[in-house]
Design a protein around this motif. Structure first.
Motif, PDB file in Angstrom:
ATOM      1  N   THR A  20     -21.914  12.254 142.979  1.00 42.06           N
ATOM      2  CA  THR A  20     -23.068  13.136 143.108  1.00 42.06           C
ATOM      3  C   THR A  20     -24.284  12.496 142.432  1.00 42.06           C
ATOM      4  OG1 THR A  20     -21.953  14.247 141.260  1.00 42.06           O
ATOM      5  CG2 THR A  20     -21.943  15.363 143.359  1.00 42.06           C
TER       6      THR A  20
ATOM      7  N   ASP B 275     -16.037  14.765 137.337  1.00 43.13           N
ATOM      8  CA  ASP B 275     -16.673  15.886 136.653  1.00 43.13           C
ATOM      9  C   ASP B 275     -18.083  15.558 136.153  1.00 43.13           C
ATOM     10  OD1 ASP B 275     -14.065  17.480 136.700  1.00 43.13           O
ATOM     11  OD2 ASP B 275     -13.557  15.469 136.073  1.00 43.13           O
TER      12      ASP B 275
ATOM     13  N   GLY C  65     -20.771  15.320 133.035  1.00 46.25           N
ATOM     14  CA  GLY C  65     -20.963  15.251 131.592  1.00 46.25           C
ATOM     15  C   GLY C  65     -21.864  14.092 131.242  1.00 46.25           C
TER      16      GLY C  65
ATOM     17  N   SER D 139     -22.724  11.068 127.756  1.00 49.41           N
ATOM     18  CA  SER D 139     -22.239  10.526 126.481  1.00 49.41           C
ATOM     19  C   SER D 139     -22.377  11.566 125.376  1.00 49.41           C
ATOM     20  CB  SER D 139     -23.040   9.277 126.096  1.00 49.41           C
ATOM     21  OG  SER D 139     -23.008   8.335 127.134  1.00 49.41           O
TER      22      SER D 139
ATOM     23  N   ASP E   3     -31.378  16.891 132.536  1.00 48.48           N
ATOM     24  CA  ASP E   3     -30.854  17.058 133.898  1.00 48.48           C
ATOM     25  C   ASP E   3     -31.283  18.401 134.475  1.00 48.48           C
ATOM     26  OD1 ASP E   3     -29.488  14.688 133.689  1.00 48.48           O
ATOM     27  OD2 ASP E   3     -27.503  15.589 133.457  1.00 48.48           O
TER      28      ASP E   3
ATOM     29  N   LYS F  23     -25.644   2.494 135.983  1.00 50.45           N
ATOM     30  CA  LYS F  23     -26.334   3.190 137.075  1.00 50.45           C
ATOM     31  C   LYS F  23     -27.582   2.385 137.413  1.00 50.45           C
ATOM     32  CE  LYS F  23     -25.167   7.457 134.779  1.00 50.45           C
ATOM     33  NZ  LYS F  23     -25.121   6.782 133.462  1.00 50.45           N
TER      34      LYS F  23
HETATM   35  P1  AMP Z   1     -24.849   8.479 130.287  1.00 50.40           P
HETATM   36  O1  AMP Z   1     -26.214   8.495 129.695  1.00 50.40           O
HETATM   37  O2  AMP Z   1     -24.455   7.102 130.723  1.00 50.40           O
HETATM   38  O3  AMP Z   1     -23.867   9.176 129.444  1.00 50.40           O
HETATM   39  O4  AMP Z   1     -24.982   9.316 131.645  1.00 50.40           O
HETATM   40  C1  AMP Z   1     -25.098  10.711 131.643  1.00 50.40           C
HETATM   41  C2  AMP Z   1     -25.916  11.156 132.825  1.00 50.40           C
HETATM   42  O5  AMP Z   1     -25.248  10.776 134.052  1.00 50.40           O
HETATM   43  C3  AMP Z   1     -26.040  12.663 132.933  1.00 50.40           C
HETATM   44  O6  AMP Z   1     -27.037  13.184 132.109  1.00 50.40           O
HETATM   45  C4  AMP Z   1     -26.353  12.831 134.416  1.00 50.40           C
HETATM   46  O7  AMP Z   1     -27.723  12.580 134.657  1.00 50.40           O
HETATM   47  C5  AMP Z   1     -25.507  11.742 135.048  1.00 50.40           C
HETATM   48  N1  AMP Z   1     -24.219  12.329 135.499  1.00 50.40           N
HETATM   49  C6  AMP Z   1     -23.084  12.497 134.810  1.00 50.40           C
HETATM   50  N2  AMP Z   1     -22.140  13.108 135.526  1.00 50.40           N
HETATM   51  C7  AMP Z   1     -22.674  13.333 136.735  1.00 50.40           C
HETATM   52  C8  AMP Z   1     -22.210  13.935 137.941  1.00 50.40           C
HETATM   53  N3  AMP Z   1     -20.968  14.404 138.084  1.00 50.40           N
HETATM   54  N4  AMP Z   1     -23.070  13.996 138.966  1.00 50.40           N
HETATM   55  C9  AMP Z   1     -24.309  13.498 138.872  1.00 50.40           C
HETATM   56  N5  AMP Z   1     -24.809  12.917 137.783  1.00 50.40           N
HETATM   57  C10 AMP Z   1     -24.008  12.842 136.717  1.00 50.40           C
END
Ligand code: AMP
Length: 574
Positions: free
Chosen positions: A303, A326, A328, A330, A402, A543
């Motif tokens: 997603t 799912d 979430g 960090s 988000d 990403k």
């Molecule tokens: P990180 O900073 O690497 O922990 O990435 C966390 C961010 O990844 C979240 O704040 C979202 O923006 C994105 N993310 C995590 N899980 C999902 C998901 N299931 N679908 C879409 N975006 C996600």
């Protein structure tokens, strides 16, 4: 012979989730009281003036809404080795370094024992629901997981990406075993200092136990696509390794070589089988079920910014279901996918009420100085919100950045669709375009490209204000080169597909110049990824930055050095 390792009662896990979500409001209250009680001695809560109170109204009145920016000085003290109760009463055992690719800069985040417990609870819950709809047997999982290096800060605290902190935690492996998913690859592969070698070995390990593989996983869809694109290039070497029982000389890390050599025996029949399958596939359609005949599904985040990879993943998956992982970050977990039958485009996540205390800012109020967030059970179906949470890892009313949409309720807890990161990524003056708007525009133009039997392999963007008027630049890496007029049309479609009134108006009044499409050479986005891996981003958490800010000189340099063709939109020529 497969070992029976499961001790988990899946019905009980589902029952517990049902019970918890039926009482979401009460669980939320208890969770907040518990977090405040446990951490009342912390410097942070003391400083907010809470003075040991666990009252919700006091909490809302005294604890401010914050972003990572405001928490930075507190976390810095932890990284520097200050063991006093700063954000959490218990010392923080490790620090996660978030990928930073979504926000443009890496962040330090506390990784606590409670976060580890939440992770296991989430994995158990999601697995119980997944297994109810898509049952798997006792076997193995092909998991593209990569644990980058952990280092010790000057203050003596281990620092690594969140996934690294997870994989290096002994509780994690034990927890995974209980959900029937023993990774095909040995630890030496997961912990390989070289991610390219690790990926090759993951693929090889998967094929060596192809009949046992129950599902294929990577944290993000991007990694799944990347893995099978890589397979298209290395399959002949993999087949040769299997035939001879000797590992390719491309694997040079001694620990990885030693571990892999133990698994390899000459197996000409298997080598021939894989060779024949690869030769007979048409454009690699259905590659995954051909390689892993007993796999029941693909699993990973599909997603948000991963949506652009879903079509390619479907192509490799043939008819295998794609199940969204799912939701979430960090900083903490938010929701579990308890409706795994929904395709990625419709995936929703049920907020898990004991992970933290969740609040939601109505989208119209997010830019206000004093927004009024509502509680978990007060959100309205169909509305969009910015999410904030308070959890056991020292985040208090934390704005993750988000935007989510409430699609319905699972018992009393909302089911959220991830919409986008809140940050605008493309904006020159009054125009406002998010990552999602860019994605929609790229999808529209990619349809025109697909008429030429070509696809967009990856994309990014930039705002170029080096000349007047400023304009949007979109970078595309594509699977071949069509006629130039097709690309000119794509460029026009991109420009026309940003529908925000600020953009359309500014284009018409020529306050924003024609959108520019730059086609970059094959492998350019791989170079961007390598650049981030070199900075310490974990391969599994990567990403692609969808908008490159002007300060990111190195990435802009990689992109601009590889431009093959440039087009300027003629969509708004009058
Ligand atoms: P990180 O900073 O690497 O922990 O990435 C966390 C961010 O990844 C979240 O704040 C979202 O923006 C994105 N993310 C995590 N899980 C999902 C998901 N299931 N679908 C879409 N975006 C996600």
């Amino acid at each position: 012979m497969l070992e029976k390792v499961e001790t988990l009662d899946l019905t009980k896990v589902i029952d517990e989730f049902e019970e918890m979500t039926r009482n979401a409001e009460e669980i939320q209250r208890q969770t907040l009281v518990d977090i405040l009680e446990k951490n009342k001695s912390t410097f942070y809560l003391q400083r907010c003036g809470l003075n040991g109170s666990t009252d919700i109204d006091d909490f809302k009145a005294m604890v401010p809404l914050v972003t990572d920016h405001e928490l930075e000085p507190y976390i810095k003290r932890i990284v520097e080795g200050d063991k006093s109760p700063i954000l959490t009463a218990q010392p923080v055992p490790a620090i996660s370094l978030s990928s930073g690719t979504s926000q443009g800069r890496p962040k330090f985040i506390p990784f606590t024992d409670e976060l580890m417990e939440n992770t296991l609870q989430l994995f158990r819950t999601a697995f119980a629901f997944r297994n109810r709809d898509f049952p798997i047997g006792y076997g193995k999982a092909l998991q593209f997981i990569f644990s980058s290096k952990q280092y010790i800060s000057e203050g003596g605290v281990p620092v690594g990406t969140a996934t690294t902190n997870l994989y290096r935690n002994p509780k994690f492996k034990a927890g995974l075993q209980s959900i029937r998913s023993i990774c095909c690859s040995p630890d030496e592969v997961i912990f390989s200092p070289d991610v390219h070698q690790a990926l090759y070995c993951h693929l090889l390990c998967g094929i060596l136990c192809r009949d046992e593989v129950q599902y294929v996983f990577a944290a993000f869809a991007h990694s799944l696509v990347h893995a099978f694109r890589t397979f298209e290039h290395v399959w002949e070497d993999i087949v040769a390794d299997i035939r001879e029982g000797v590992l390719s000389s491309r694997i040079t890390v001694p620990s990885v070589r030693a571990a892999m050599s133990k698994l390899l025996r000459p197996n000409p029949e298997l080598a021939e089988l894989i060779r024949t399958k690869c030769m007979n596939l048409s454009n690699w359609y259905g590659l995954i079920p051909e390689l892993f005949p007993n796999a029941k599904y693909l699993y990973g985040i599909m997603t948000g910014s991963m949506e652009p990879y879903v079509n390619k993943l479907r192509h490799y998956a043939g008819g295998l279901p794609l199940i969204s992982h799912d939701y979430g970050s960090s900083e903490g977990w938010i929701g579990a996918n308890v409706t795994p039958r929904l395709p990625p485009e419709e995936a929703v996540f049920a907020v898990v009420p004991n992970f933290g205390y969740f609040e939601f800012i109505p989208i119209a109020e997010t830019e206000e100085a004093l927004p009024k967030p509502v509680g978990l059970t007060e959100v309205k179906v169909g509305e969009e919100y910015e999410i904030l949470f308070t959890n056991y890892a020292g985040m208090y009313r934390y704005r993750l950045g988000d935007v989510v949409k409430v699609m319905g309720f699972y018992n009393k807890t909302p089911q959220l669709k991830f919409i986008c990161r809140k940050n605008l990524i493309l904006s020159i003056n009054i125009d406002k375009n998010t990552e999602r708007d860019l994605q929609v525009s790229v999808e529209a133009a990619a349809k025109r490209l697909s008429e030429e039997k070509l696809e967009v392999l990856d994309f990014s963007s930039q705002v170029d204000v080096s000349s007047e008027p400023g304009h949007y630049v979109i970078y595309w890496e594509i699977s071949g080169v069509p006629a130039m007029d097709a690309l000119q049309e794509c460029c026009n479609i991109l420009d026309r597909s940003f529908l925000d009134a600020g953009y359309v108006g500014s284009r018409k009044s020529q306050n924003i110049g024609p959108l520019e499409l730059r086609i970059v050479g094959k492998g350019t986005f791989k170079k961007v990824q390598e650049h981030y891996l070199g900075l310490g981003t974990s391969a599994g958490q990567f990403k692609m930055p969808r908008c490159v800010k002007h300060i990111n000189i190195k990435v802009l340099q990689i992109l601009s050095e590889n431009v093959d063709y440039r087009f300027f939109s003629t969509a708004f020529d009058f």
